[in-house]
Write a protein that holds these residues in place. Structure first.
Motif, PDB file in Angstrom:
ATOM      1  N   GLN A 119      29.705  36.101  31.092  1.00 10.31           N
ATOM      2  CA  GLN A 119      28.976  35.509  30.333  1.00 10.31           C
ATOM      3  C   GLN A 119      29.186  35.244  28.511  1.00 10.31           C
ATOM      4  O   GLN A 119      30.429  36.033  28.739  1.00 10.31           O
ATOM      5  CB  GLN A 119      28.139  36.523  30.189  1.00 10.31           C
ATOM      6  N   ALA A 120      28.571  33.953  28.403  1.00  9.16           N
ATOM      7  CA  ALA A 120      29.144  33.611  26.534  1.00  9.16           C
ATOM      8  C   ALA A 120      31.250  33.221  27.085  1.00  9.16           C
ATOM      9  O   ALA A 120      31.936  34.332  26.214  1.00  9.16           O
ATOM     10  CB  ALA A 120      28.976  34.673  25.784  1.00  9.16           C
ATOM     11  N   GLY A 121      31.527  33.262  27.925  1.00  5.99           N
ATOM     12  CA  GLY A 121      33.055  32.715  28.344  1.00  5.99           C
ATOM     13  C   GLY A 121      34.005  33.601  28.267  1.00  5.99           C
ATOM     14  O   GLY A 121      35.014  33.995  29.137  1.00  5.99           O
ATOM     15  N   ARG A 122      33.062  35.306  28.570  1.00  2.12           N
ATOM     16  CA  ARG A 122      33.907  36.129  29.458  1.00  2.12           C
ATOM     17  C   ARG A 122      33.901  36.482  30.968  1.00  2.12           C
ATOM     18  O   ARG A 122      32.246  36.378  30.963  1.00  2.12           O
ATOM     19  CB  ARG A 122      33.565  37.153  28.322  1.00  2.12           C
ATOM     20  N   VAL A 123      34.564  37.456  31.114  1.00  2.86           N
ATOM     21  CA  VAL A 123      33.967  37.968  32.662  1.00  2.86           C
ATOM     22  C   VAL A 123      33.768  39.413  32.194  1.00  2.86           C
ATOM     23  O   VAL A 123      34.477  40.600  31.524  1.00  2.86           O
ATOM     24  CB  VAL A 123      35.573  38.328  33.380  1.00  2.86           C
ATOM     25  N   VAL A 124      32.901  40.057  32.312  1.00  3.73           N
ATOM     26  CA  VAL A 124      31.994  40.641  31.602  1.00  3.73           C
ATOM     27  C   VAL A 124      31.989  41.887  33.431  1.00  3.73           C
ATOM     28  O   VAL A 124      31.539  43.331  33.069  1.00  3.73           O
ATOM     29  CB  VAL A 124      30.475  40.738  31.050  1.00  3.73           C
ATOM     30  N   SER A 125      31.757  41.486  34.448  1.00  2.00           N
ATOM     31  CA  SER A 125      31.825  42.321  35.516  1.00  2.00           C
ATOM     32  C   SER A 125      32.299  41.493  37.077  1.00  2.00           C
ATOM     33  O   SER A 125      32.195  40.187  36.518  1.00  2.00           O
ATOM     34  CB  SER A 125      30.273  42.541  35.874  1.00  2.00           C
ATOM     35  N   ASP A 126      33.025  42.471  37.410  1.00  2.00           N
ATOM     36  CA  ASP A 126      33.660  41.692  38.431  1.00  2.00           C
ATOM     37  C   ASP A 126      33.552  43.002  39.946  1.00  2.00           C
ATOM     38  O   ASP A 126      34.070  44.597  39.434  1.00  2.00           O
ATOM     39  CB  ASP A 126      34.881  41.728  38.284  1.00  2.00           C
ATOM     40  N   GLY A 127      33.284  43.067  40.678  1.00  3.98           N
ATOM     41  CA  GLY A 127      33.299  43.649  41.822  1.00  3.98           C
ATOM     42  C   GLY A 127      32.640  43.734  43.101  1.00  3.98           C
ATOM     43  O   GLY A 127      32.351  42.256  43.193  1.00  3.98           O
ATOM     44  N   ARG A 128      32.234  44.756  44.044  1.00  4.55           N
ATOM     45  CA  ARG A 128      31.809  44.190  45.031  1.00  4.55           C
ATOM     46  C   ARG A 128      30.371  43.701  44.847  1.00  4.55           C
ATOM     47  O   ARG A 128      29.658  45.314  43.296  1.00  4.55           O
ATOM     48  CB  ARG A 128      31.128  45.265  45.822  1.00  4.55           C
ATOM     49  N   PRO A 129      29.604  43.182  45.560  1.00  4.17           N
ATOM     50  CA  PRO A 129      28.001  43.590  45.264  1.00  4.17           C
ATOM     51  C   PRO A 129      26.626  44.533  44.265  1.00  4.17           C
ATOM     52  O   PRO A 129      26.374  44.444  43.613  1.00  4.17           O
ATOM     53  CB  PRO A 129      26.946  41.949  46.314  1.00  4.17           C
TER      54      PRO A 129
END
Ligand SMILES: Nc1ncnc2c1ncn2[C@@H]1O[C@H](COP(=O)(O)OP(=O)(O)OP(=O)(O)O)[C@@H](O)[C@H]1O
Ligand SMILES: [Mg+2]
Length: 252
Positions: free
Chosen positions: A210-220
């Motif tokens: 979002q807006a150039g950043r990684v805001v969340s990362d993980g299993r679905p």
């Protein structure tokens, strides 16, 4: 392993990728999702050296992407871009054969020919191998570009919205194909998707930009939540669990 290390991309004063760090070990299917303009395509283009970062570094199996010889990089990493502008007077077979270039430097062997044929068959275009690209429908052309990436047979295969223009049959076959690729030892599929239900069904890991950043990362199951819908995608919706996978439902 792909190591994206504090990568920034600016156009003038506008920051489009903002200090992104991401480690992607070998294996599996990684979905990248996020709103329009979030920086997904830019991140893929940086990773595949189609554009240069303003700062930061990217390594693929320890190889510095900014310095690696073309051939070394192309044997490790393939990319299917969101927009493809190529000479229309190229046949499907010619296009897919380009995928073998890093392996044969323009001198195709019998094995190359077999791999080209297999890639064309995989995307269900066996009857269209001699057609010119401008004689294809949008979805057929999209599948031809995916076949080219398959023929390249890189350990890391990046696809930017490969489901664009595909009907549900071809979308499902393509995601199943990516799933099988990601299950092969040493192969990693990184795929930009807009459909969260597809990401939830096929990806082992979902990275949200979002807006150039990684805001969340993980299993679905960790990432695809009501909060994601409202905070990142600006829709109110329900997130259900069907057969153990997340399913998003947004009321009309
Ligand atoms: N060459 C460029 N010059 C200036 N701005 C650019 C350039 N390329 C991309 N941008 C801007 O960078 C931002 C990120 O673009 P990018 O294509 O990476 O988004 P995206 O997440 O792939 O979006 P989409 O879902 O629409 O494909 C956008 O705001 C876009 O307008
Ligand atoms: Mg994009």
């Amino acid at each position: 392993m792909i190591e994206i290390d504090k990568i920034c991309k600016r156009y003038g004063e506008t920051v489009v990728v903002d200090n992104v760090s991401l480690a992607i070990p070998r294996g599996g299917v990684i979905g990248i999702v996020g709103p329009n303009g979030a920086g997904k395509s830019t991140l893929l283009s940086l990773t595949s050296r189609l554009i240069k970062p303003t700062s930061g570094a990217i390594r693929v199996d320890g190889l510095d992407v900014s310095k690696a010889p073309n051939r070394d990089l192309a044997r490790r990493l393939s990319v299917m871009r969101q927009e493809n502008h190529v000479a229309a007077r190229l046949t499907v077979g010619d296009l897919v054969a380009f995928g073998r270039f890093p392996h044969n430097r323009g001198r195709p062997t019998r094995e190359d020919a077999e791999r080209v044929k297999a890639a064309i068959d995989f995307v269900g275009m066996e009857t269209m191998a001699d057609r010119f690209l401008d004689q294809l429908s949008g979805g057929q052309r999209q599948r031809a570009f995916v076949a080219m990436a398959l023929a390249q047979d890189a350990d890391y295969a990046l696809f930017d919205e490969p489901l664009n223009n595909l009907d549900i049959h071809h979308a499902v076959s393509m995601m199943r194909l990516f799933r099988r690729m990601g299950d092969q030892p040493g192969k990693t599929v990184i795929v930009v998707l807009h459909d969260l239900n597809v990401a939830a069904a096929y990806a082992d890991r979902v990275v949200v930009m979002q807006a150039g950043r990684v805001v969340s990362d993980g299993r679905p199951t960790e990432v695809i939540t009501r909060t994601l819908l409202s905070d990142v995608f600006r829709v109110e919706g329900d997130v259900m669990e069907i057969d153990g996978r997340r399913v998003v439902n947004v009321a009309p």
